[in-house]
Motif scaffolding. Structure first.
Motif, PDB file in Angstrom:
ATOM      1  N   PHE A  30       0.824  -1.203   0.000  1.00  0.00           N
ATOM      2  CA  PHE A  30       0.000   0.000   0.000  1.00  0.00           C
ATOM      3  C   PHE A  30       0.863   1.260   0.000  1.00  0.00           C
ATOM      4  O   PHE A  30       1.788   1.393   0.808  1.00  0.00           O
TER       5      PHE A  30
ATOM      6  N   SER B 159      -4.612   2.385  -8.558  1.00  0.00           N
ATOM      7  CA  SER B 159      -5.028   3.493  -7.702  1.00  0.00           C
ATOM      8  C   SER B 159      -6.506   3.321  -7.388  1.00  0.00           C
ATOM      9  O   SER B 159      -7.329   3.208  -8.297  1.00  0.00           O
ATOM     10  N   HIS B 160      -6.839   3.272  -6.092  1.00  0.00           N
ATOM     11  CA  HIS B 160      -8.225   3.013  -5.699  1.00  0.00           C
ATOM     12  C   HIS B 160      -8.718   4.123  -4.779  1.00  0.00           C
ATOM     13  O   HIS B 160      -8.036   4.511  -3.819  1.00  0.00           O
TER      14      HIS B 160
ATOM     15  N   VAL C  93     -10.617   5.992  -1.844  1.00  0.00           N
ATOM     16  CA  VAL C  93     -10.869   5.623  -0.447  1.00  0.00           C
ATOM     17  C   VAL C  93     -11.569   6.784   0.253  1.00  0.00           C
ATOM     18  O   VAL C  93     -11.154   7.940   0.120  1.00  0.00           O
TER      19      VAL C  93
ATOM     20  N   ALA D  97     -13.441   2.332  -1.808  1.00  0.00           N
ATOM     21  CA  ALA D  97     -13.454   1.643  -0.512  1.00  0.00           C
ATOM     22  C   ALA D  97     -13.836   2.657   0.562  1.00  0.00           C
ATOM     23  O   ALA D  97     -13.328   3.775   0.571  1.00  0.00           O
TER      24      ALA D  97
ATOM     25  N   LYS E 178      -9.166  -1.754   4.318  1.00  0.00           N
ATOM     26  CA  LYS E 178      -8.081  -2.686   3.999  1.00  0.00           C
ATOM     27  C   LYS E 178      -8.622  -3.949   3.337  1.00  0.00           C
ATOM     28  O   LYS E 178      -8.025  -4.460   2.373  1.00  0.00           O
TER      29      LYS E 178
ATOM     30  N   LYS F   3     -11.254  -4.245   1.484  1.00  0.00           N
ATOM     31  CA  LYS F   3     -11.641  -3.944   0.100  1.00  0.00           C
ATOM     32  C   LYS F   3     -10.405  -3.805  -0.783  1.00  0.00           C
ATOM     33  O   LYS F   3     -10.360  -4.355  -1.897  1.00  0.00           O
ATOM     34  N   LEU F   4      -9.397  -3.097  -0.312  1.00  0.00           N
ATOM     35  CA  LEU F   4      -8.194  -2.905  -1.109  1.00  0.00           C
ATOM     36  C   LEU F   4      -7.437  -4.213  -1.318  1.00  0.00           C
ATOM     37  O   LEU F   4      -6.822  -4.435  -2.369  1.00  0.00           O
ATOM     38  N   THR F   5      -7.492  -5.074  -0.321  1.00  0.00           N
ATOM     39  CA  THR F   5      -6.798  -6.355  -0.416  1.00  0.00           C
ATOM     40  C   THR F   5      -7.403  -7.241  -1.496  1.00  0.00           C
ATOM     41  O   THR F   5      -6.722  -8.149  -2.013  1.00  0.00           O
TER      42      THR F   5
ATOM     43  N   HIS G  84      -7.841  -6.387  -4.474  1.00  0.00           N
ATOM     44  CA  HIS G  84      -6.959  -6.181  -5.634  1.00  0.00           C
ATOM     45  C   HIS G  84      -5.711  -7.054  -5.515  1.00  0.00           C
ATOM     46  O   HIS G  84      -5.276  -7.678  -6.499  1.00  0.00           O
TER      47      HIS G  84
ATOM     48  N   VAL H 295      -1.368  -1.187  -4.139  1.00  0.00           N
ATOM     49  CA  VAL H 295      -2.528  -0.306  -4.261  1.00  0.00           C
ATOM     50  C   VAL H 295      -2.135   1.090  -3.804  1.00  0.00           C
ATOM     51  O   VAL H 295      -1.651   1.270  -2.678  1.00  0.00           O
TER      52      VAL H 295
ATOM     53  N   VAL I   4      -3.429   4.302  -2.405  1.00  0.00           N
ATOM     54  CA  VAL I   4      -4.620   4.672  -1.641  1.00  0.00           C
ATOM     55  C   VAL I   4      -4.952   6.126  -1.935  1.00  0.00           C
ATOM     56  O   VAL I   4      -4.250   7.041  -1.501  1.00  0.00           O
TER      57      VAL I   4
END
Length: 272
Positions: A9, A168-169, A171, A224, A232, A234-236, A238, A246, A248
């Motif tokens: 991350f 890139s997600h 948040v 997320a 975390k 949700k990001l995991t 990916h 990722v 954030v």
């Protein structure tokens, strides 16, 4: 999967050379984030990247992205070479933004001119399959934005096992569902107006109606929100689907100050 030591991350944000931006980069470094992915648009400028590297001691920076129609390849090569000499390993060149009818050809020609930037130190902001193939063949990997975990799984198939996939997600550090989704919608709603993102979202299964109305299921797939543990998890998704990293991308619904408090809130969970 690659030799890029970005960790799982990092942070995606827009920074410039003002003191408050340099202080934000220093804060991210102190919190333990391994990398900052500098948002596109008019930023990052090459001098900004130099200033950020100079203001910090170890955190890595990736231009995400330098638009190839705004920066000469020779200037990018010169900046990369100078930083590699003074701060080796801390700047990776992220490229994209090729406009016109032949973006693949435009990027190919641009990459031909990046003599001083080795393949393993450049990335492409790839969304579609042909751009992912170009990222696989001529760079260290891909850096897509506004994508789902299912996209990461498909992108990994195209890139193969040895290329970097960093996503890139969005948040939102907010547990109230209505407020979190409202903040996310305000950001997501801009992108279906852009042909490349509209096409990407359609490939991901979001219809024209979805893109116009931004229903909850679409927002929840692309942003997320919730507690740090919720975020975390949700990001995991990916990472479990094949991404290496990722970025954030914290949004707050407020324009201006960097979300340092949100970075701090997340750090204990994301960097544990």
């Amino acid at each position: 999967m690659t030799n890029h030591q970005f960790g799982p991350f990092g942070i995606t944000t827009g920074l410039d050379s003002r003191p408050e931006s340099l202080a934000a980069a220093q804060a991210a470094e102190e919190l333990g984030y391994p990398a900052i992915w500098l948002s596109g648009g008019p930023l990052p400028g090459l001098q900004t990247i130099v200033d950020l590297v100079g203001a910090t001691s170890s955190i890595k920076f990736v231009s995400g992205i330098l638009a190839v129609d705004q920066y000469k390849a020779s200037d990018v090569s010169t900046t990369y070479a100078a930083l590699e000499s003074s701060a080796p390993g801390r700047f990776t060149v992220g490229l994209g933004g090729a406009r016109g009818p032949k973006p693949i050809a435009t990027l190919n020609a641009y990459l031909d001119e990046l003599d001083d930037v080795p393949t393993e130190r450049r990335l492409l902001a790839a969304l579609g399959p042909r751009m992912l193939e170009l990222a696989r063949d001529r760079s260290a990997g891909a850096y897509p934005f506004l994508t789902t975990a299912a996209y990461s799984a498909e992108a990994r198939k195209v890139l193969g096992p040895d290329k970097l996939l960093a996503v890139s997600h969005l948040v939102v550090v907010e547990s109230d569902a209505d407020r979190a989704r409202a903040i996310a919608r305000d950001t997501i709603g801009f992108f279906p107006r852009l042909p490349s993102y509209a096409a990407s979202l359609e490939r991901q299964g979001f219809s024209a109606k979805d893109q116009a109305e931004l229903p909850d299921h679409m927002v929840d797939a692309l942003a997320a929100w919730g507690t740090p543990a919720d975020i975390k998890a949700k990001l995991t998704e990916h990472l479990d689907a094949g991404a290496d990293h990722v970025g954030v991308n914290v949004i707050t619904g407020v324009t201006g100050p960097q979300p340092i408090e949100q970075w701090r809130t997340l750090a204990g969970t994301l960097l544990a």
